[in-house]
Design a protein around this motif. Structure first.
Motif, short mmCIF file in Angstrom:
data_model
loop_
_atom_site.label_atom_id
_atom_site.label_comp_id
_atom_site.label_asym_id
_atom_site.label_seq_id
_atom_site.Cartn_x
_atom_site.Cartn_y
_atom_site.Cartn_z
N GLY A 108 0.79 -1.23 0.00
CA GLY A 108 0.00 0.00 0.00
C GLY A 108 0.82 1.28 0.00
O GLY A 108 0.56 2.20 -0.78
N SER A 109 1.84 1.34 0.86
CA SER A 109 2.57 2.60 1.05
C SER A 109 3.78 2.75 0.15
O SER A 109 4.18 3.88 -0.17
N LEU A 110 4.39 1.65 -0.27
CA LEU A 110 5.60 1.74 -1.08
C LEU A 110 5.37 1.45 -2.55
O LEU A 110 6.11 1.96 -3.41
N ALA A 111 4.39 0.62 -2.88
CA ALA A 111 4.13 0.29 -4.28
C ALA A 111 2.90 1.02 -4.83
O ALA A 111 2.96 1.63 -5.89
N MET A 112 1.78 0.97 -4.10
CA MET A 112 0.57 1.64 -4.59
C MET A 112 0.63 3.15 -4.41
O MET A 112 0.18 3.91 -5.28
N LEU A 250 8.58 6.35 1.77
CA LEU A 250 9.11 5.82 3.02
C LEU A 250 8.42 6.43 4.22
O LEU A 250 8.19 5.75 5.23
N ASN A 251 8.07 7.69 4.13
CA ASN A 251 7.37 8.34 5.24
C ASN A 251 6.01 7.70 5.46
O ASN A 251 5.57 7.51 6.61
N GLU A 252 5.32 7.34 4.37
CA GLU A 252 4.05 6.64 4.49
C GLU A 252 4.23 5.29 5.17
O GLU A 252 3.45 4.89 6.04
N ILE A 257 4.55 1.52 10.34
CA ILE A 257 5.47 0.82 11.25
C ILE A 257 5.29 1.29 12.68
O ILE A 257 5.31 0.48 13.62
N LEU A 258 5.12 2.59 12.88
CA LEU A 258 5.04 3.09 14.27
C LEU A 258 3.78 2.58 14.96
O LEU A 258 3.75 2.48 16.20
N LEU A 322 0.98 16.40 10.30
CA LEU A 322 2.07 15.53 10.72
C LEU A 322 3.33 15.81 9.89
O LEU A 322 3.27 15.86 8.66
N THR A 323 4.47 15.97 10.56
CA THR A 323 5.72 16.23 9.87
C THR A 323 6.56 14.96 9.77
O THR A 323 6.40 14.04 10.58
N PRO A 324 7.48 14.89 8.80
CA PRO A 324 8.36 13.72 8.71
C PRO A 324 9.16 13.48 9.98
O PRO A 324 9.40 12.34 10.37
N ALA A 325 9.59 14.56 10.64
CA ALA A 325 10.35 14.40 11.89
C ALA A 325 9.50 13.77 12.98
O ALA A 325 9.99 12.97 13.79
N GLN A 326 8.22 14.13 13.02
CA GLN A 326 7.33 13.50 14.01
C GLN A 326 7.13 12.02 13.70
O GLN A 326 7.02 11.19 14.61
N VAL A 327 7.09 11.67 12.42
CA VAL A 327 7.03 10.24 12.05
C VAL A 327 8.31 9.54 12.52
O VAL A 327 8.25 8.42 13.03
#
Length: 395
Positions: A108-112, A250-252, A257-258, A322-327
């Protein structure tokens, strides 16, 4: 009944802070449906799949029918749920096994997601409905043998040849690679990093399975080799040039992951709790010993705290703030907390903690990979350091 007894009954050891009250009815229904899927279809067989080093590809269509593949995307057969629902689904999948959450994250997040965000309408129509249904499986080719934390140093190249593109290079540690129908390949072109939608049947494309893994065994990992892979202009993702493309993907994935790490930690804590209550030594349940209770309490606190972080970041994502740093904060600390819980739980189960009859050693080994992939702990540390000081210490 005394007040103390009332308080004791209110303190659910499986949801100590009553965090269920922080999700709405639709989000809870999605979470419970995924939990049932995991209990019915994953947990009865996962020990064998892990032991044998296989991923049951036939379950992809079942996950598609549940709306889990690209579930946070809109249209093209995708469920279009909010971010918190997607996160809770990842939590329940990883409570089963990290391999299943990894499959859903990659699909979902890396391919789609890159096709949805940066692809042409033709690419979206061609690939997304089948991927959402689990009929087509995707993978994401960014990491290389000599390019992990520094994707800008990738060696895979894409050069023009008339109206076509020619790709050459090698990608490594690619989840779903050997079973994928389509690969999103990132390569260095004259104008910058470009993304390509590559059918895995294209001549010159080879996927080799990585064997002898001690972690993420119920997940398929591969090496992708591209030797003069010729693609038409229509294979290029037209909507992005540069590292912003793969990094946004990657952020998605890190967001999933979190949440997922919370599920792995919860499964370890609940296994240790049940075992400690039932296991007797010196004439009593070991849960009655002070040292054991301290371990259980620390595990419970870690799981509840990580759940709070995940839900808060999910609400920020749904609000668009939401920011990348917060992720990075969530990915770094929630995985670290889950790994600490897994190690403590393994110790609490004694010798039984190393057998696949219990989930703990499997989760502990899986989390060693989760700790590293989608940005190592060190890289997320530096991302947070950059965020709070304004100074980039990457080089």
């Amino acid at each position: 009944m005394s007040n103390a007894a009332n308080i004791h009954r209110a303190n659910d050891p499986h949801d100590f802070l009553n965090l269920q009250t922080l999700v709405d009815s639709e989000e809870l229904a999605i979470q419970q449906s995924v939990r049932r899927f995991v209990e019915d279809r994953v947990l009865p067989e996962i020990g064998d799949w892990y032991d044998e080093g296989v991923f049951p590809r036939d379950l992809a269509k079942e996950m598609g029918s549940l709306g889990l593949l690209g579930m946070h995307l809109e249209g093209y057969g995708c469920a279009g749920t909010n971010a918190v629902s997607y996160g809770l689904a990842c939590l329940e999948l990883e409570a089963g096994d990290s391999g299943f959450r990894s499959f859903v994250s990659v699909q979902g997040s890396l391919a789609m997601f890159p096709i949805h965000a940066f692809g042409s309408e033709e690419q979206k129509q061609q690939w997304l409905p089948g991927m959402a249904a689990g009929e087509l499986i995707g993978c994401f080719g960014l990491t290389e043998p000599d390019s992990g934390s520094d994707p800008g140093s990738m060696r895979t190249t894409a050069r023009r040849d008339g109206t076509d593109w020619i790709l050459n290079g090698t990608k490594m540690w690619i989840t779903n690679g050997p079973i994928a129908d389509v690969a999103i390949i990132w390569a260095r072109a004259e104008e910058g990093i470009r993304g390509f939608v590559v059918p895995t049947t294209t001549p010159g494309f080879t996927a080799n399975t990585v064997h002898k893994k001690a972690s993420l065994r119920a997940s398929v990992t591969g090496e992708l080799v591209l030797e003069d892979v010729r693609l038409p202009e229509t294979a290029v993702l037209p909507g992005v040039v540069g590292l912003r493309g793969p990094l946004s993907c990657l952020n998605e994935a890190r967001f999933g992951i979190l949440f997922g790490a919370v599920g792995a930690g919860r499964a370890c804590y609940e296994s240790a709790l049940a075992y400690s209550i039932s296991r007797e030594q010196f004439g009593q349940s070991i849960a009655g010993f002070q040292l054991v209770q301290r371990k259980l309490v620390e595990m419970m606190i870690s799981v509840n705290r990580s759940t709070l972080v995940a839900l808060h970041l999910g609400r920020l994502k749904d609000a668009g703030t939401l920011t990348p740093a917060q992720v990075s904060f969530g990915k770094m600390d929630n995985v670290r907390q889950a790994l600490d819980v897994a190690r403590e739980a393994r110790n609490s189960l004694g010798a039984n903690g190393i057998t696949l009859e219990y989930p703990v050693i499997r989760h502990m080994n899986n989390l060693e990979s989760v700790y590293t992939y989608e940005g190592t702990n060190e890289i997320h540390t530096l991302a947070l350091g950059h965020a709070i000081t304004g100074i980039a210490a990457y080089r």
